[in-house]
Design a protein around this motif. Structure first.
Motif, PDB file in Angstrom:
ATOM      1  N   LEU A  90       0.953  -1.077  -0.038  1.00 47.46           N
ATOM      2  CA  LEU A  90       0.015   0.041   0.055  1.00 47.46           C
ATOM      3  C   LEU A  90       0.776   1.107   0.007  1.00 47.46           C
ATOM      4  O   LEU A  90       0.119   2.351   0.044  1.00 47.46           O
ATOM      5  N   THR A  91       2.376   1.050  -0.113  1.00 45.10           N
ATOM      6  CA  THR A  91       3.073   2.208  -0.050  1.00 45.10           C
ATOM      7  C   THR A  91       3.812   2.017  -1.434  1.00 45.10           C
ATOM      8  O   THR A  91       4.057   1.235  -2.101  1.00 45.10           O
ATOM      9  N   VAL A  92       4.467   3.525  -1.612  1.00 51.99           N
ATOM     10  CA  VAL A  92       5.185   3.434  -2.971  1.00 51.99           C
ATOM     11  C   VAL A  92       6.645   3.050  -2.513  1.00 51.99           C
ATOM     12  O   VAL A  92       7.569   2.961  -3.455  1.00 51.99           O
ATOM     13  N   ILE A  93       6.996   2.794  -1.414  1.00 50.34           N
ATOM     14  CA  ILE A  93       8.452   2.478  -1.094  1.00 50.34           C
ATOM     15  C   ILE A  93       8.399   1.103  -0.557  1.00 50.34           C
ATOM     16  O   ILE A  93       9.527   0.674   0.028  1.00 50.34           O
ATOM     17  N   GLY A  94       7.578   0.518  -0.718  1.00 45.81           N
ATOM     18  CA  GLY A  94       7.403  -1.231  -0.389  1.00 45.81           C
ATOM     19  C   GLY A  94       8.144  -2.077  -0.792  1.00 45.81           C
ATOM     20  O   GLY A  94       8.288  -3.136  -0.239  1.00 45.81           O
ATOM     21  N   VAL A  95       8.629  -1.978  -2.032  1.00 45.66           N
ATOM     22  CA  VAL A  95       9.027  -3.047  -2.906  1.00 45.66           C
ATOM     23  C   VAL A  95      10.565  -3.747  -2.271  1.00 45.66           C
ATOM     24  O   VAL A  95      10.644  -4.661  -2.030  1.00 45.66           O
ATOM     25  N   PRO A  96      11.530  -2.696  -1.904  1.00 44.91           N
ATOM     26  CA  PRO A  96      12.723  -3.189  -1.485  1.00 44.91           C
ATOM     27  C   PRO A  96      12.365  -3.925   0.020  1.00 44.91           C
ATOM     28  O   PRO A  96      13.250  -4.855   0.259  1.00 44.91           O
ATOM     29  N   PHE A  97      11.582  -3.397   0.714  1.00 41.11           N
ATOM     30  CA  PHE A  97      11.502  -4.540   1.984  1.00 41.11           C
ATOM     31  C   PHE A  97      10.715  -5.440   1.982  1.00 41.11           C
ATOM     32  O   PHE A  97      11.025  -6.394   2.467  1.00 41.11           O
ATOM     33  N   THR A  98       9.780  -5.493   0.879  1.00 35.82           N
ATOM     34  CA  THR A  98       9.035  -6.779   0.494  1.00 35.82           C
ATOM     35  C   THR A  98      10.166  -7.869   0.078  1.00 35.82           C
ATOM     36  O   THR A  98      10.246  -9.021   0.445  1.00 35.82           O
ATOM     37  N   LEU A  99      11.428  -7.451  -0.754  1.00 34.49           N
ATOM     38  CA  LEU A  99      12.240  -8.319  -1.111  1.00 34.49           C
ATOM     39  C   LEU A  99      13.259  -8.847  -0.042  1.00 34.49           C
ATOM     40  O   LEU A  99      13.751  -9.995   0.126  1.00 34.49           O
ATOM     41  N   ILE A 100      13.379  -7.811   0.832  1.00 37.25           N
ATOM     42  CA  ILE A 100      14.211  -8.195   1.951  1.00 37.25           C
ATOM     43  C   ILE A 100      13.469  -9.304   2.934  1.00 37.25           C
ATOM     44  O   ILE A 100      14.112 -10.434   3.220  1.00 37.25           O
ATOM     45  N   ILE A 101      12.205  -9.260   2.919  1.00 36.78           N
ATOM     46  CA  ILE A 101      11.544 -10.263   3.695  1.00 36.78           C
ATOM     47  C   ILE A 101      11.674 -11.665   3.010  1.00 36.78           C
ATOM     48  O   ILE A 101      11.695 -12.550   3.597  1.00 36.78           O
ATOM     49  N   SER A 102      11.571 -11.527   1.518  1.00 32.14           N
ATOM     50  CA  SER A 102      11.918 -12.595   0.886  1.00 32.14           C
ATOM     51  C   SER A 102      13.166 -13.217   1.154  1.00 32.14           C
ATOM     52  O   SER A 102      13.425 -14.486   1.147  1.00 32.14           O
ATOM     53  N   LEU A 103      14.044 -12.583   1.165  1.00 31.19           N
ATOM     54  CA  LEU A 103      15.623 -12.933   1.364  1.00 31.19           C
ATOM     55  C   LEU A 103      15.595 -13.565   2.832  1.00 31.19           C
ATOM     56  O   LEU A 103      16.329 -14.535   3.090  1.00 31.19           O
ATOM     57  N   VAL A 104      14.963 -12.969   3.922  1.00 33.00           N
ATOM     58  CA  VAL A 104      15.156 -13.415   5.293  1.00 33.00           C
ATOM     59  C   VAL A 104      14.422 -14.878   5.188  1.00 33.00           C
ATOM     60  O   VAL A 104      14.887 -15.655   5.854  1.00 33.00           O
ATOM     61  N   LYS A 105      13.160 -14.964   4.688  1.00 33.80           N
ATOM     62  CA  LYS A 105      12.649 -16.125   4.753  1.00 33.80           C
ATOM     63  C   LYS A 105      13.511 -17.384   3.888  1.00 33.80           C
ATOM     64  O   LYS A 105      13.511 -18.338   4.603  1.00 33.80           O
ATOM     65  N   GLY A 106      14.121 -16.837   2.835  1.00 32.77           N
ATOM     66  CA  GLY A 106      15.012 -17.799   2.154  1.00 32.77           C
ATOM     67  C   GLY A 106      16.056 -18.340   3.104  1.00 32.77           C
ATOM     68  O   GLY A 106      16.495 -19.484   3.346  1.00 32.77           O
ATOM     69  N   PHE A 107      16.763 -17.339   3.857  1.00 37.65           N
ATOM     70  CA  PHE A 107      17.720 -17.511   4.622  1.00 37.65           C
ATOM     71  C   PHE A 107      17.498 -18.617   5.738  1.00 37.65           C
ATOM     72  O   PHE A 107      18.162 -19.568   6.100  1.00 37.65           O
ATOM     73  N   THR A 108      16.276 -18.397   6.491  1.00 39.46           N
ATOM     74  CA  THR A 108      15.561 -19.061   7.584  1.00 39.46           C
ATOM     75  C   THR A 108      15.614 -20.530   7.000  1.00 39.46           C
ATOM     76  O   THR A 108      15.857 -21.450   7.814  1.00 39.46           O
ATOM     77  N   LEU A 109      14.978 -20.661   6.027  1.00 45.88           N
ATOM     78  CA  LEU A 109      14.776 -22.124   5.326  1.00 45.88           C
ATOM     79  C   LEU A 109      15.987 -22.896   4.887  1.00 45.88           C
ATOM     80  O   LEU A 109      16.118 -24.099   5.372  1.00 45.88           O
ATOM     81  N   GLY A 110      17.175 -22.292   4.182  1.00 52.31           N
ATOM     82  CA  GLY A 110      18.126 -22.698   4.087  1.00 52.31           C
ATOM     83  C   GLY A 110      19.116 -23.239   5.303  1.00 52.31           C
ATOM     84  O   GLY A 110      19.608 -24.199   5.464  1.00 52.31           O
ATOM     85  N   PHE A 111      19.151 -22.198   6.244  1.00 54.06           N
ATOM     86  CA  PHE A 111      19.892 -22.481   7.639  1.00 54.06           C
ATOM     87  C   PHE A 111      19.153 -23.490   8.357  1.00 54.06           C
ATOM     88  O   PHE A 111      19.989 -24.451   8.579  1.00 54.06           O
ATOM     89  N   THR A 112      17.917 -23.538   8.523  1.00 61.65           N
ATOM     90  CA  THR A 112      17.374 -24.566   9.307  1.00 61.65           C
ATOM     91  C   THR A 112      17.313 -26.163   8.691  1.00 61.65           C
ATOM     92  O   THR A 112      17.752 -26.830   9.253  1.00 61.65           O
TER      93      THR A 112
END
Length: 205
Positions: A90-112
């Motif tokens: 809903l914001t115009v600056i949300g894209v990079p933060f959304t991608l960071i969440i995806s990065l963190v999710k991948g990190f958690t999955l790979g690490f675990t």
């Protein structure tokens, strides 16, 4: 007819957002790789601490499981992530933060996943698949779709679309409904992780 229209909608959505899907999946895969490398280069003390946590996780099969509490906690964790992604859209600056969440999710999955395999031996593969991978497939797929929808909506706010902006409330409503559906599907993963995974753990204790 409805089934055909739904299939057409999915195909069109994937075509229109192909690049967004590629970018989101790339960030998740990058996170997975970073998670794997983190495990490989961890010091012995950190590994021992996490191994103690894993042992406590595996011991859940030997105790009475508070299913309701576990379900609520797991649901809230996933719900908050999806709500955050929805808000970012809903914001115009949300894209990079959304991608960071995806990065963190991948990190958690790979690490675990890699840490489980490296620390608790051969039977860990079966445990991870039955207790962790299956619900995480649902979580990750829904995260990908949610992230793409968020990016799509955020980018639409940036573009000069008079007709789109005139129907802003309608578009927000549609966007929200799609997220409600995503949350509903995510609950299937939550239910599996809560009620099925602990019983699989019991088989290995």
């Amino acid at each position: 007819m409805k089934g055909i229209r739904f299939n057409e909608f999915i195909k069109k959505h994937c075509r229109d957002n192909f690049l967004s899907y590629v970018i989101v999946i790339f960030f998740i895969c990058t996170g997975v790789v970073l998670g794997i490398y983190t495990v490989l280069y961890m010091d012995d003390f950190s590994k021992q601490e996490l191994k103690s946590y894993i042992n406590s996780f595996l011991s859940i099969g030997k105790i009475d499981i508070p299913y309701e509490e576990l379900f609520i906690k797991t649901f809230i964790n996933n719900f908050m992530i999806l709500v955050l992604i929805w808000l970012l859209g809903l914001t115009v600056i949300g894209v990079p933060f959304t991608l960071i969440i995806s990065l963190v999710k991948g990190f958690t999955l790979g690490f675990t996943t890699v840490f489980f395999i490296s620390e608790i031996g051969g039977k860990s593969i079966a445990i991870i698949f039955l207790t962790t991978i299956i619900p995480n497939i649902i979580y990750t797929l829904m995260l990908i779709v949610a992230s793409v929808l968020s990016i799509q909506f955020s980018m639409s706010l940036l573009k000069d679309k008079g007709s789109w902006r005139n129907k802003l409330l309608t578009n927000i409503g549609r966007y929200t409904i799609l997220f409600v559906i995503i949350i509903g599907i995510t609950m299937l993963g939550v239910a599996y992780e809560t009620f099925v995974s602990p019983n699989f753990i019991k088989l290995f204790n």
